[in-house]
Design a protein around this motif. Sequence first.
Motif, mmCIF file in Angstrom:
data_model
loop_
_atom_site.group_PDB
_atom_site.id
_atom_site.type_symbol
_atom_site.label_atom_id
_atom_site.label_comp_id
_atom_site.label_asym_id
_atom_site.label_seq_id
_atom_site.Cartn_x
_atom_site.Cartn_y
_atom_site.Cartn_z
ATOM 1 N N THR A 126 0.842 -1.194 0.000
ATOM 2 C CA THR A 126 0.000 0.000 0.000
ATOM 3 C C THR A 126 0.873 1.238 0.000
ATOM 4 O O THR A 126 2.096 1.140 -0.101
ATOM 5 N N ILE A 135 -0.612 5.953 -7.248
ATOM 6 C CA ILE A 135 -1.702 5.314 -6.521
ATOM 7 C C ILE A 135 -3.065 5.609 -7.135
ATOM 8 O O ILE A 135 -3.955 4.782 -7.107
ATOM 9 N N ALA A 143 -9.541 4.449 -4.816
ATOM 10 C CA ALA A 143 -8.104 4.499 -5.119
ATOM 11 C C ALA A 143 -7.760 5.788 -5.863
ATOM 12 O O ALA A 143 -6.728 6.422 -5.593
ATOM 13 N N TRP A 164 -7.775 8.502 -3.315
ATOM 14 C CA TRP A 164 -6.618 8.356 -2.434
ATOM 15 C C TRP A 164 -5.331 8.800 -3.137
ATOM 16 O O TRP A 164 -4.381 9.265 -2.500
ATOM 17 N N ASN A 167 6.308 -5.273 1.515
ATOM 18 C CA ASN A 167 5.976 -5.271 0.096
ATOM 19 C C ASN A 167 6.977 -6.135 -0.663
ATOM 20 O O ASN A 167 7.977 -6.575 -0.111
ATOM 21 N N VAL A 171 0.749 -1.357 -6.604
ATOM 22 C CA VAL A 171 1.037 -0.136 -5.844
ATOM 23 C C VAL A 171 2.560 -0.058 -5.779
ATOM 24 O O VAL A 171 3.201 -0.819 -5.056
ATOM 25 N N SER A 209 6.019 2.151 -0.392
ATOM 26 C CA SER A 209 6.369 1.519 0.883
ATOM 27 C C SER A 209 7.536 2.262 1.535
ATOM 28 O O SER A 209 7.556 2.478 2.747
ATOM 29 N N HIS A 223 3.096 -7.756 -5.840
ATOM 30 C CA HIS A 223 2.044 -7.328 -4.917
ATOM 31 C C HIS A 223 1.678 -8.414 -3.898
ATOM 32 O O HIS A 223 1.111 -8.116 -2.859
#
Length: 155
Positions: free
Chosen positions: A3, A11, A78, A81, A103, A110, A115, A135
Amino acid sequence: MGTGPRGGEGIGQLDPEVAPLFSTTYDPQDLMWLPIFFSPSGKSQAAGQQFLERIRERTEDRDVPVSEATVTAHLAAAHEWGVAGPDGYDHLKRICHPTLVVNGNNDIVVATINSYILQQNLPNAELILFPDSNHGSHFQFTQSFNGYLTEFVDR
């Protein structure tokens, strides 16, 4: 897991090369997870096959398939975000809870850089990047991930 922060890199929209992986028809359909969760290497794809074997073991009380409405809502969330906030990543500096950021080293869903952004901006964050993974690194390195997670939670 895989994420990133509000306004993180890429993103708000899937990479044009990645987006079709979610709408391609496979036989059986769960094969879609191989290119999405695992890197193209033979070792990673073998781990992906083991992942599929594990999830296929469960034949009763399986999750219902995700509806189109859910997919649409997820994509909208998404996209929202992905819009940078007025304070950039400063809001992360106010989150002081211990955080484990995990990750794959090449997440195509993503981007892995997110990360790193989390780890650099959350004051009490640890970062684990698994090699040759995507992922679904936690599915590829299940035992290692479970060990790291258990150790982190037990502190």
